[in-house]
Structures are given as structure tokens and as C-alpha cells.
Motif scaffolding. Structure first.
Motif, short mmCIF file in Angstrom:
data_model
loop_
_atom_site.label_atom_id
_atom_site.label_comp_id
_atom_site.label_asym_id
_atom_site.label_seq_id
_atom_site.Cartn_x
_atom_site.Cartn_y
_atom_site.Cartn_z
N ALA A 69 52.45 46.28 47.77
CA ALA A 69 53.37 45.35 47.08
C ALA A 69 53.53 45.71 45.61
CB ALA A 69 52.90 43.91 47.24
N THR A 70 52.44 46.10 44.93
CA THR A 70 52.49 46.33 43.47
C THR A 70 52.73 47.79 43.12
OG1 THR A 70 50.10 46.69 43.30
CG2 THR A 70 50.88 44.43 43.11
N GLY A 71 52.23 48.71 44.00
CA GLY A 71 52.35 50.14 43.69
C GLY A 71 51.45 50.59 42.56
N ALA A 72 50.56 49.71 42.09
CA ALA A 72 49.69 50.05 40.96
C ALA A 72 48.60 51.03 41.41
CB ALA A 72 49.06 48.78 40.40
N ALA A 73 48.29 52.02 40.56
CA ALA A 73 47.26 53.01 40.88
C ALA A 73 45.89 52.37 41.03
CB ALA A 73 47.23 54.08 39.78
N ALA A 74 45.63 51.35 40.19
CA ALA A 74 44.32 50.69 40.25
C ALA A 74 44.12 50.01 41.60
CB ALA A 74 44.21 49.66 39.12
N ASP A 75 45.22 49.39 42.12
CA ASP A 75 45.11 48.74 43.43
C ASP A 75 44.88 49.76 44.54
OD1 ASP A 75 45.40 46.17 42.45
OD2 ASP A 75 47.59 46.20 42.62
N ARG A 76 45.56 50.90 44.45
CA ARG A 76 45.37 51.97 45.44
C ARG A 76 43.93 52.49 45.39
NH1 ARG A 76 50.07 54.75 47.09
NH2 ARG A 76 48.97 56.75 46.95
N THR A 77 43.41 52.73 44.16
CA THR A 77 42.03 53.23 44.00
C THR A 77 41.02 52.26 44.59
OG1 THR A 77 42.68 54.42 42.00
CG2 THR A 77 40.33 54.03 42.35
N LEU A 78 41.24 50.95 44.33
CA LEU A 78 40.30 49.94 44.84
C LEU A 78 40.30 49.92 46.37
CD1 LEU A 78 38.31 47.71 44.18
CD2 LEU A 78 40.23 46.09 44.03
N ALA A 79 41.48 50.11 46.97
CA ALA A 79 41.56 50.16 48.45
C ALA A 79 40.72 51.32 49.00
CB ALA A 79 43.02 50.31 48.89
N PHE A 80 40.80 52.50 48.32
CA PHE A 80 40.00 53.65 48.76
C PHE A 80 38.50 53.39 48.57
CE2 PHE A 80 44.03 56.17 47.83
CZ PHE A 80 44.33 56.35 49.16
N TRP A 81 38.16 52.70 47.48
CA TRP A 81 36.74 52.35 47.27
C TRP A 81 36.23 51.46 48.41
CZ3 TRP A 81 32.97 54.28 44.57
CH2 TRP A 81 33.25 55.03 43.43
N TYR A 82 37.07 50.50 48.82
CA TYR A 82 36.67 49.63 49.93
C TYR A 82 36.48 50.44 51.22
CZ TYR A 82 37.63 45.38 47.22
OH TYR A 82 37.59 44.39 46.28
N VAL A 83 37.38 51.41 51.43
CA VAL A 83 37.23 52.28 52.62
C VAL A 83 35.92 53.05 52.55
CG1 VAL A 83 38.16 54.29 53.84
CG2 VAL A 83 39.71 52.49 53.04
N GLY A 84 35.60 53.59 51.37
CA GLY A 84 34.34 54.32 51.21
C GLY A 84 33.13 53.42 51.43
N GLU A 86 33.03 50.74 53.33
CA GLU A 86 32.88 50.46 54.77
C GLU A 86 32.28 51.66 55.48
OE1 GLU A 86 35.91 50.09 58.40
OE2 GLU A 86 35.95 48.30 57.11
N ALA A 87 32.71 52.87 55.10
CA ALA A 87 32.16 54.08 55.72
C ALA A 87 30.65 54.16 55.47
CB ALA A 87 32.87 55.32 55.18
N ALA A 88 30.24 53.83 54.25
CA ALA A 88 28.82 53.86 53.92
C ALA A 88 28.05 52.84 54.75
CB ALA A 88 28.62 53.59 52.42
#
Length: 607
Positions: A69-84, A86-88
Motif C-alpha cells: 500500500a505505501t511502497g516505502a522501502a522501510a516497510d519492505r525491509t521490515l517484511a523481509f526481517w519478519y520472513v527471516g 520466521e525462518a529462524a
């Protein structure tokens, strides 16, 4: 009032699932403290992580929607952190599950060995009467067949129950934010299946107890069909097909009962399991509707659906654990029935008699075997001073071997008493008494050991003393044929192990005779048909050797050959458990009774 009693019985029945959990945990703890602690820590980790993974999954979905919705880089980075993250968490969960599997595998081997050792240690403390009791053998069979694996099974299920309880608490806490009724549905849906499993577990155990005799019959038939000491007769008499048919018949009986139970268990388990499935999909619809109505976010929906799946799995696993624990407790009861068998007090009794030079006395001794009304020994009175040689003669079943079992305190008299050195055998320290007596039974054991070890079993304290082996072999007249063997006293006997050598019946009896002479401290030596596999000449030589080597010892000889027992100082004739004649050979011949008749009858066969 009746209803209250039924409720109490119902509650007591289902609380019994925890009856032996403490015993099982104690066994596991005593087996390996480190593995038990590690098992507990890994269980805790595996219990908490599922809810954490679900929650992180919700964060991922919501953050992805936010980033789109926002396209913000910070929001995208946080999504990847959450994925990492969960993987951990998933990797930690996998490591915990693998660690639990490794711990359980290691404990299984150690615990199985420990429990079997406990059973065997218990067996060493029991009386001969218990071994000759068929009900006791059923108990022993049940314990050995199942109880060695059940303690770990009970502990695994206990830890699994704890793990799933932790999962349910964490999952339930998150579901509670959606609706308390969701938690209620989750818990109640699995109860019918649990009660069915518990009921059938009880039925399975009752079948297991009931058919213990059939299991023993199967094991016996396996032994007869597959052991070398039975193979000759099985082949020559053509017994193989007959015995194999009996083996198959027992299997068909047992399998038929198992099949019926399995089919009923499967049908009701599946039918009532549908309730749980229906409850899950009802909750699924509920969550989907709430999402459509925008009461919750898409991430919430993802989390709640995953939580319902995890919660359903946890409830199912918990109920399965409780049902399994009920079954394990039933089986473990067989182990503790065996371990709780009464045993004679150890390390108690006198070491020296009141009258050391009195020898051995039987005073009005009567005895009947457990479960039998007839007396095998009737009113026996007998005195054997030190150094005397007594021969016991009589027909098979006249009570000769029973007297020896009473003398060695394998049994206690039903009435009367037996005294050694003026003291009742029941007052002697059992180990000390056995040190004083050396015995060769007619059915002596042919151990699949080395020659020297077969002799050494006569004195366990000197079991590996090679000098004593040779000395006893000389006295038992076994040395001449042993010394001709390539490995002498280190020759392996029997066919069970590589390069094993078989002996003739007469050679085995000389090994057994040497075994009796291993016990230097014995002042009573008993020879029960020690020469039945020898010819008359060899038997006469053996009895002459026994007489020469037991000058200061009491010797009791049992034989059916009257030409050799005539060497004894006194001869006792037994009939139906009673001593009907007692005296020297000359005295009994002059009496002209049973002994004289049998002696003359046997002598006529040699003319």
C-alpha cells in the motif's frame, strides 16, 4: 448416591493415566539425568514455538499488505526481517524436534536395558515355588514382553502432553483475543475421540493379560522348532508339521481378537474424529466471515486459521497422549506386579549352627507341592552324622529328589523341620547354607560355556580360577578327556556358538561331577543320578571315587543301580514319600524286604 459413586469411579479411572508417570519419570531420571533434563528443555522450546511462528506469520501478511500500500522501502525491509525471523524460528523448531528424537532414541536403549536388568535382578531373588507357578510365569512373560519399552513410552507421552499443553496455552491466549468460544470449541471437539481411545486401550490390555498363556505356548513352540537340542526328535518323529500347525492355530486365535478390536477401534475413532474436523471447518467459516466483514485483518485471518490448525493438532496429540498414557499405565502395572513380588529376606540368619558336630537331621518332615493335596514326602525321620554316606533308592516319584530340594532349601517343609548342625535350615543365612552344600541334580544344566567355566559354576567365587578347574576336573574324573581336547579347559561347549563342541552324556556327567568338587567348603555333597549315562563299570568307579574323596563329608547318593549303592554306609528305601527301610546293604538283604527283592531282581538281569 449411586450416581455419585459412578462419577467417582469414572474420575478415578481417567485420573489413573498418571498413576505410574512418577515411577516412569524416576526410572528415566535414574537412567540418565542429562538426557532427561535435555528432554525437558527441548519439550518446553517445542511447545512455545508453534504459537510464535503463527504470530510472526500474521506480522508478515500484515506487513506485506502495508508495504504494497505505501511502497516505502522501510516497510519492505521490515517484511523481509519478519520472513527471516520466521525462518529462524522454524529452524529452531526443527532442531528441537530432532533433538527430542535423538534423546528418545538414546533413552530407549538405556531404559530398555535398565528395566530388563531390574526384571532379571528380581528373578534372582525369587523362590523356586514362584518359578514353578504358571500364573507367575504369565506375569513374568507380560513384564518382559512389554514393560521394557513402556516406561519410555509413558515418559515420551508425558513430555508430549506437557509440550502440547504449552502449545495450547499459547495458542489459546491468541485465540482468546478473537473469541473465548473459539477456545471452548477447540478443547471440546476432541473429547469424544479421547474417550473412545481410552476404552479400547483398556480392552487391548485385558486381551494382553488374558492371552499370556497363549503367548508362552507360542514361544515354547518356537523353541522346540528352532533349537538344536530338540531338532533330533522333531525330525525323526516328524513332529514339525504338527507343531507348526499348533503355532499357526494360536496365531489365528490371537490375530482374530486383534483384528476385531482394531476394526472397532478404527471405525469409532474415524466416526468421532469427524466431529473434530467439522468443528475446525465451522471455525474456519467463522474466521472467513469475520474477515469479509472487516472485523479482523487478512493477517489476523491467516494467524487464526493457523492457530486453529495448530490447536486442533495439539488437542488431538494431547488426547492421544492421555489415551496412550492410560494404556502404558495398564501395561506398566505388570512390571510393578512383578517387582512387588514378595521375596525372602536377604542377609539374615545364622552362620554357625548350635551343635556343629551333629550333622544333618530330618525330623518328621512332610511336604506337598504348591497347589497339590497329596504329600510328596511323608513323615521322614533321618539323622546323618558328619562323614556318613547315605544312598536313596526307590521308584521314580518316590520322593528322592524332593528330599534334596528340601535339604537345599529350595522348598521349606510343610510340616516338621530339617536341622543342620542343630539349627533349623529356615534359621540359616541362605547364602551360607548353599556354601555348605554341593549338588549335582539329575537334570543338571549344560551351559554353553567353556569347559572350565562349566566346572567353575560349582563355586561362583572361583568361577575363573583355572587351577581349581583342573583340580576339580581330576576329582570328577573329567580330566582325561578334557586334556585330549585341543584347547583343553578353554574348549567351547555346545552348538550355540562358533567352534562349540558337544560331549557325550557320560562326559557331561563327569563335568557335572567335577562341578560338585569345585566347592571346597561344602561338607554335604549330593549326587542325584550322577552316572545315569555311564556304563556299570564307569559308575562303580565314580562311586568308589566319591566314597574315597568324601571321608569327612556327608554324601547322599541317588541311583537306580543297586550294585553301586551297596557301597554306602546306609541305604534308605523310599516309597510314596516315606522311608520304608533303612540300614546297610547287609542289613537290608537280611531283612528280605523291598530292597532285597529289587537287588535280586536287578542282579538276575546281569546273570
Amino acid at each position: 448416591m449411586q450416581h455419585t459413586r459412578e462419577d467417582a469411579s469414572f474420575l478415578e479411572r481417567y485420573l489413573s493415566v498418571f498413576k505410574y508417570s512418577g515411577h516412569a519419570l524416576e526410572l528415566v531420571w535414574s537412567t540418565s539425568k542429562k538426557l532427561t533434563v535435555l528432554l525437558g528443555v527441548l519439550t518446553l522450546i517445542a511447545g512455545v514455538l508453534p504459537a510464535g511462528i503463527s504470530y510472526v506469520g500474521k506480522l508478515i501478511v500484515d506487513q506485506v499488505i502495508e508495504a504494497a500500500a505505501t511502497g516505502a522501502a522501510a516497510d519492505r525491509t521490515l517484511a523481509f526481517w519478519y520472513v527471516g525471523l520466521e525462518a529462524a524460528l522454524v529452524m529452531v523448531m526443527a532442531a528441537a524436534q530432532r533433538g527430542l528424537s535423538v534423546c528418545q532414541s538414546l533413552l530407549r536403549a538405556q531404559l530398555g536395558h535398565k528395566v530388563n536388568t531390574l526384571i532379571l535382578e528380581k528373578a534372582l531373588t525369587l523362590d523356586l515355588t514362584q518359578f514353578e507357578d504358571s500364573e507367575f510365569y504369565d506375569k513374568l512373560t507380560r513384564a518382559r514382553r512389554e514393560a521394557s519399552s513402556r516406561p519410555l513410552s509413558l515418559v515420551k507421552r508425558t513430555f508430549s502432553l506437557v509440550q502440547n499443553a504449552i502449545t495450547l496455552v499459547s495458542v489459546g491466549g491468541l485465540l482468546w483475543t478473537f473469541s473465548p468460544w473459539a477456545v471452548v470449541i477447540l478443547l471440546v471437539a476432541g473429547l469424544p475421540a479421547f474417550f473412545v481411545e481410552t476404552k479400547f486401550s483398556g480392552e487391548a490390555f485385558r486381551l494382553f493379560r488374558w492371552r499370556s498363556p497363549e503367548s508362552r505356548k507360542q514361544m515354547y513352540l518356537e523353541t522346540v522348532l528352532a533349537r538344536e537340542d530338540y531338532a533330533k526328535e522333531v525330525k525323526l518323529f516328524g513332529l514339525g508339521p504338527l507343531l507348526l500347525d499348533r503355532y499357526r492355530d494360536i496365531f489365528e486365535l490371537v490375530y482374530g481378537e486383534d483384528r476385531d478390536l482394531t476394526l472397532r477401534r478404527g471405525f469409532w475413532g474415524f466416526t468421532l474424529g469427524l466431529l473434530s474436523t467439522a468443528a475446525f471447518y465451522g471455525a474456519y467459516v467463522w474466521v472467513v466471515v469475520a474477515t469479509i466483514n472487516t472485523d479482523i485483518t487478512l493477517g489476523d485471518m491467516t494467524m487464526y486459521l493457523l492457530l486453529f490448525k495448530q490447536g486442533q493438532s495439539a488437542v488431538s496429540a494431547s488426547l492421544e497422549s492421555v489415551g496412550g498414557m492410560y494404556e502404558d499405565n495398564l501395561y506398566l502395572s505388570t512390571l510393578y506386579e512383578l517387582l512387588d513380588e514378595p521375596v525372602p529376606a536377604a542377609g539374615e540368619g545364622v552362620l554357625v549352627g548350635d551343635a556343629p558336630s551333629d550333622g544333618l537331621r530330618f525330623e518328621d518332615v512332610w511336604f506337598s507341592y504348591p497347589g497339590q493335596d497329596d504329600f510328596a514326602v511323608r513323615g521322614v525321620d533321618l539323622h546323618l552324622p558328619p562323614g556318613q554316606k547315605l544312598a536313596l533308592v526307590g521308584e521314580n516319584g518316590s520322593g528322592k529328589t524332593t528330599l534334596i530340594k528340601l535339604l537345599t532349601r529350595l522348598y521349606n517343609p510343610s510340616k516338621g523341620r530339617i536341622l543342620l548342625d542343630g539349627t533349623d535350615l529356615r534359621d540359616w543365612d541362605r547364602d551360607k547354607l548353599h556354601e555348605r552344600i554341593g549338588v549335582i541334580f539329575q537334570d543338571f544344566v549344560r551351559y554353553q560355556f567353556k569347559v572350565g567355566e562349566n566346572i567353575g559354576v560349582g563355586d561362583v567365587e572361583e568361577f575363573e580360577n583355572e587351577e581349581r578347574w583342573e583340580h576339580a576336573g581330576e576329582r570328577g574324573m573329567a580330566a582325561p578327556f578334557i586334556e585330549k581336547m585341543d584347547e583343553g579347559y578353554h574348549t567351547q561347549l555346545g552348538r550355540w556358538f562358533k567352534d562349540g563342541r558337544e560331549l557325550s552324556g557320560g562326559q557331561w556327567q563327569k563335568i557335572a561331577l567335577a562341578r560338585a568338587f569345585m566347592r571346597r567348603g561344602a561338607d554335604i555333597l549330593v549326587f542325584d543320578e550322577p552316572t545315569s549315562a555311564m556304563d556299570a563299570s564307569a559308575e562303580a568307579e565314580v562311586f568308589e571315587r566319591i566314597k574315597d574323596l568324601t571321608t569327612d563329608q556327608i554324601a547322599i547318593l541317588i541311583s537306580h543301580r543297586f550294585s553301586t549303592v551297596r557301597m554306602a554306609d546306609r541305604i534308605a528305601v523310599l516309597q510314596h514319600g516315606e522311608i520304608t527301610e533303612l540300614g546297610s546293604h547287609a542289613e537290608l538283604m537280611e531283612l528280605g524286604g523291598t530292597y532285597a527283592r529289587l537287588f535280586n531282581l536287578q542282579a538276575a538281569g546281569y546273570r
